[in-house]
Design an enzyme around this catalytic site. Structure first.
Site, PDB file in Angstrom:
ATOM      1  N   LYS A  58       0.808  -1.187   0.000  1.00 55.64           N
ATOM      2  CA  LYS A  58       0.000   0.000   0.000  1.00 55.64           C
ATOM      3  C   LYS A  58       0.865   1.271   0.000  1.00 55.64           C
ATOM      4  O   LYS A  58       0.401   2.344  -0.342  1.00 55.64           O
ATOM      5  CB  LYS A  58      -0.871   0.051   1.287  1.00 55.64           C
ATOM      6  CG  LYS A  58      -1.863  -1.055   1.448  1.00 55.64           C
ATOM      7  CD  LYS A  58      -2.542  -0.877   2.816  1.00 55.64           C
ATOM      8  CE  LYS A  58      -3.428  -2.062   3.128  1.00 55.64           C
ATOM      9  NZ  LYS A  58      -3.916  -2.006   4.519  1.00 55.64           N
ATOM     10  N   GLU A 114       7.592   2.151  -5.993  1.00 52.78           N
ATOM     11  CA  GLU A 114       7.601   1.718  -4.591  1.00 52.78           C
ATOM     12  C   GLU A 114       7.886   2.910  -3.687  1.00 52.78           C
ATOM     13  O   GLU A 114       8.530   3.885  -4.104  1.00 52.78           O
ATOM     14  CB  GLU A 114       8.668   0.612  -4.451  1.00 52.78           C
ATOM     15  CG  GLU A 114       9.005   0.143  -3.060  1.00 52.78           C
ATOM     16  CD  GLU A 114       7.879  -0.558  -2.329  1.00 52.78           C
ATOM     17  OE1 GLU A 114       6.772  -0.010  -2.262  1.00 52.78           O
ATOM     18  OE2 GLU A 114       8.136  -1.647  -1.768  1.00 52.78           O
ATOM     19  N   ASP A 118      14.665  -0.576   1.021  1.00 51.22           N
ATOM     20  CA  ASP A 118      15.378  -0.719   2.300  1.00 51.22           C
ATOM     21  C   ASP A 118      16.390  -1.860   2.148  1.00 51.22           C
ATOM     22  O   ASP A 118      17.488  -1.656   1.621  1.00 51.22           O
ATOM     23  CB  ASP A 118      14.297  -0.975   3.362  1.00 51.22           C
ATOM     24  CG  ASP A 118      14.799  -0.987   4.775  1.00 51.22           C
ATOM     25  OD1 ASP A 118      15.640  -0.155   5.118  1.00 51.22           O
ATOM     26  OD2 ASP A 118      14.338  -1.831   5.562  1.00 51.22           O
ATOM     27  N   LYS A 146      17.093   3.818   1.088  1.00 48.72           N
ATOM     28  CA  LYS A 146      17.951   3.661   2.276  1.00 48.72           C
ATOM     29  C   LYS A 146      19.100   2.737   1.889  1.00 48.72           C
ATOM     30  O   LYS A 146      19.095   1.557   2.256  1.00 48.72           O
ATOM     31  CB  LYS A 146      17.162   2.984   3.399  1.00 48.72           C
ATOM     32  CG  LYS A 146      16.269   3.860   4.237  1.00 48.72           C
ATOM     33  CD  LYS A 146      15.704   3.025   5.399  1.00 48.72           C
ATOM     34  CE  LYS A 146      14.816   3.819   6.302  1.00 48.72           C
ATOM     35  NZ  LYS A 146      14.135   2.970   7.316  1.00 48.72           N
ATOM     36  N   ILE A 168      10.685   6.177   9.173  1.00 52.33           N
ATOM     37  CA  ILE A 168       9.910   7.353   8.780  1.00 52.33           C
ATOM     38  C   ILE A 168       8.491   6.963   8.364  1.00 52.33           C
ATOM     39  O   ILE A 168       8.253   5.833   7.929  1.00 52.33           O
ATOM     40  CB  ILE A 168      10.614   8.126   7.646  1.00 52.33           C
ATOM     41  CG1 ILE A 168      11.020   7.192   6.505  1.00 52.33           C
ATOM     42  CG2 ILE A 168      11.832   8.851   8.179  1.00 52.33           C
ATOM     43  CD1 ILE A 168      11.906   7.832   5.469  1.00 52.33           C
ATOM     44  N   ASP A 174       3.635   3.848   6.534  1.00 51.22           N
ATOM     45  CA  ASP A 174       2.891   3.628   7.775  1.00 51.22           C
ATOM     46  C   ASP A 174       3.767   3.119   8.910  1.00 51.22           C
ATOM     47  O   ASP A 174       4.894   2.659   8.702  1.00 51.22           O
ATOM     48  CB  ASP A 174       1.791   2.592   7.551  1.00 51.22           C
ATOM     49  CG  ASP A 174       2.361   1.169   7.436  1.00 51.22           C
ATOM     50  OD1 ASP A 174       3.336   0.978   6.679  1.00 51.22           O
ATOM     51  OD2 ASP A 174       1.857   0.267   8.124  1.00 51.22           O
ATOM     52  N   ARG A 180      -0.348   7.008   7.232  1.00 52.59           N
ATOM     53  CA  ARG A 180      -0.203   7.038   5.766  1.00 52.59           C
ATOM     54  C   ARG A 180      -0.720   8.348   5.184  1.00 52.59           C
ATOM     55  O   ARG A 180      -0.303   8.763   4.117  1.00 52.59           O
ATOM     56  CB  ARG A 180      -0.975   5.878   5.119  1.00 52.59           C
ATOM     57  CG  ARG A 180      -0.410   4.497   5.408  1.00 52.59           C
ATOM     58  CD  ARG A 180      -1.024   3.488   4.454  1.00 52.59           C
ATOM     59  NE  ARG A 180      -0.856   2.109   4.887  1.00 52.59           N
ATOM     60  CZ  ARG A 180       0.225   1.365   4.642  1.00 52.59           C
ATOM     61  NH1 ARG A 180       1.233   1.868   3.978  1.00 52.59           N
ATOM     62  NH2 ARG A 180       0.276   0.110   5.055  1.00 52.59           N
TER      63      ARG A 180
HETATM   64  P1  5GP Z   1      12.666  -3.943   1.491  1.00 46.06           P
HETATM   65  O1  5GP Z   1      13.364  -2.995   0.576  1.00 46.06           O
HETATM   66  O2  5GP Z   1      13.463  -4.151   2.756  1.00 46.06           O
HETATM   67  O3  5GP Z   1      12.266  -5.219   0.864  1.00 46.06           O
HETATM   68  O4  5GP Z   1      11.341  -3.361   2.017  1.00 46.06           O
HETATM   69  C1  5GP Z   1      10.832  -2.174   1.719  1.00 46.06           C
HETATM   70  C2  5GP Z   1       9.577  -2.018   2.568  1.00 46.06           C
HETATM   71  O5  5GP Z   1       9.932  -1.930   3.952  1.00 46.06           O
HETATM   72  C3  5GP Z   1       8.878  -0.736   2.239  1.00 46.06           C
HETATM   73  O6  5GP Z   1       7.964  -0.899   1.184  1.00 46.06           O
HETATM   74  C4  5GP Z   1       8.207  -0.410   3.550  1.00 46.06           C
HETATM   75  O7  5GP Z   1       6.984  -1.094   3.640  1.00 46.06           O
HETATM   76  C5  5GP Z   1       9.136  -0.964   4.595  1.00 46.06           C
HETATM   77  N1  5GP Z   1      10.023   0.070   5.153  1.00 46.06           N
HETATM   78  C6  5GP Z   1      11.361   0.121   5.105  1.00 46.06           C
HETATM   79  N2  5GP Z   1      11.837   1.205   5.735  1.00 46.06           N
HETATM   80  C7  5GP Z   1      10.755   1.871   6.192  1.00 46.06           C
HETATM   81  C8  5GP Z   1      10.579   3.102   6.942  1.00 46.06           C
HETATM   82  O8  5GP Z   1      11.509   3.831   7.318  1.00 46.06           O
HETATM   83  N3  5GP Z   1       9.298   3.449   7.220  1.00 46.06           N
HETATM   84  C9  5GP Z   1       8.224   2.706   6.830  1.00 46.06           C
HETATM   85  N4  5GP Z   1       7.020   3.161   7.165  1.00 46.06           N
HETATM   86  N5  5GP Z   1       8.349   1.566   6.133  1.00 46.06           N
HETATM   87  C10 5GP Z   1       9.608   1.155   5.829  1.00 46.06           C
HETATM   88 MG    MG Z   2       6.005  -1.233   1.124  1.00 47.18          MG
END
Ligand code: 5GP
Ligand code: MG
Length: 191
Positions: A58, A114, A118, A146, A168, A174, A180
């Site tokens: 979402k 997206e 992260d 990140k 954040i 969220d 959100r």
């Molecule tokens: P990844 O890149 O680790 O597979 O995951 C990305 C997801 O982790 C994002 O879509 C989000 O849902 C969540 N995420 C990672 N860092 C943050 C953050 O600082 N805040 C929020 N709200 N979600 C985060």
């Molecule tokens: Mg996400």
């Protein structure tokens, strides 16, 4: 009715719950970056007649809604939901598609959109699954990156902002489904 108070150090709205820290990215800064990204994508895909923008639900929904209106080439839109199973409450281990797109992307130019990259497990996994459907091209656009948190090597094709390690919320992002609807992006200081 429009007398939302904002002392510029806290996001406007009803979340004066003491859990929000400083505004990291104001709605004005976000708007400027999203406009510039829409222009870049429009330039890069000038002439493309088959661009499909896929929103990763979402978290990307607010970014997606603003970005698509800054793109001037013809597009179709799709939505996908990925669920992750892992050892962290934030990020992904194994990633599975739980709500798929509705159309065939064979031969199409695709951009996955997206909120934040992260560990990058979500986007790298979605890319490898979608590539099997033989799109003409597949790229990624993220509002936030990140890079210091990577578990797999990945560089988004389009990024609006690079951020550090803080958690954040806002503008689609969220914590436990809350925040959100904040128009700005703020740090969360209490969980
Ligand atoms: P990844 O890149 O680790 O597979 O995951 C990305 C997801 O982790 C994002 O879509 C989000 O849902 C969540 N995420 C990672 N860092 C943050 C953050 O600082 N805040 C929020 N709200 N979600 C985060
Ligand atoms: Mg996400």
């Amino acid at each position: 009715m429009n007398n939302i108070s904002n002392n510029d150090s806290r996001p406007p709205g009803s979340y004066s719950d003491g859990n929000l820290g400083e505004v990291l990215l104001s709605k004005e800064a976000i708007r400027t970056a999203v406009e510039a990204l829409g222009k870049r994508i429009s330039d890069d895909y000038a002439g493309s007649r088959c661009l499909t923008l896929i929103c990763v639900l979402k978290g990307a929904v607010v970014f997606f809604s603003d970005l698509i209106r800054e793109i001037t080439v013809p597009v179709t839109i799709e939505f996908i939901t990925a669920k992750s199973y892992g050892n962290s409450s934030v990020s992904a281990g194994e990633v599975q598609i739980v709500k798929d797109i509705d159309t065939d992307i064979k031969g199409r130019d695709v951009i996955l959109i997206e909120d934040i990259s992260d560990t990058a497990r979500t986007l790298t996994s979605l890319i490898s699954k979608l590539k099997k459907r033989e799109p003409n091209s597949i790229k990624t656009a993220v509002l936030l990156d990140k890079p210091s948190r990577r578990e797999v090597s990945f560089v988004p094709d389009y990024t609006c902002f690079q951020v550090g390690n803080e958690f954040i919320v806002g503008y689609g992002l969220d914590f436990a489904e809350k925040y959100r609807n904040l128009p700005d992006i703020a740090t969360l200081i209490a969980y």
